[in-house]
Design a protein around this motif. Structure first.
Motif: not given
Length: 119
Positions: A1-6, A12-18, A20-27, A61-65
């Motif tokens: 599946m391509k992002p345009a097909e989401l 919403r999940l793609l926007n969340q993961l990308f 302002k701070w999500s990637m840095l926090v997850l890193d 979203d189940g990424m962080v506990e």
């Protein structure tokens, strides 16, 4: 599946993961679990309110506990979940891309701005 097909949920999940701070926090959390203030020290530009909101979204979203640590005084640690850990390699690749290409992007922006600015 391509992002345009989401669908809406996927976007919403793609926007969340990308976000302002999500990637840095997850890193930061992929390295090891951290307390709130440790995250704030590692990401000094984030406000407490923004960090709290980011952590709550990632937890939802189940990424962080969020784990209550029974110490004196009681503390809270945040860590990545097994699902969040699956993002580690793609996240590292994105972070490396940013480091490797930031100068290229800045040069492209400058060139674009120079072409668009009134003479």
């Amino acid at each position: 599946m391509k992002p345009a097909e989401l669908d809406d949920d996927g976007r919403r999940l793609l926007n969340q993961l990308f976000g302002k701070w999500s990637m840095l926090v997850l890193d930061a959390l992929c390295e090891r679990p951290r307390r709130f203030n440790e995250l704030r020290q590692q990401l000094p530009a984030v406000t407490p309110k923004s960090l709290t909101a980011c952590l709550r979204r990632l937890e939802r979203d189940g990424m962080v506990e969020r784990v209550v640590v029974s110490t004196e005084p009681v503390a809270v640690e945040y860590g990545v979940t097994p699902l969040g850990r699956t993002l580690r390699l793609p996240l590292q690749a994105m972070m490396e891309w940013f480091v490797d290409h930031l100068d290229d992007v800045e040069a492209a922006r400058s060139g674009y701005d120079e072409q668009r600015s009134p003479s």
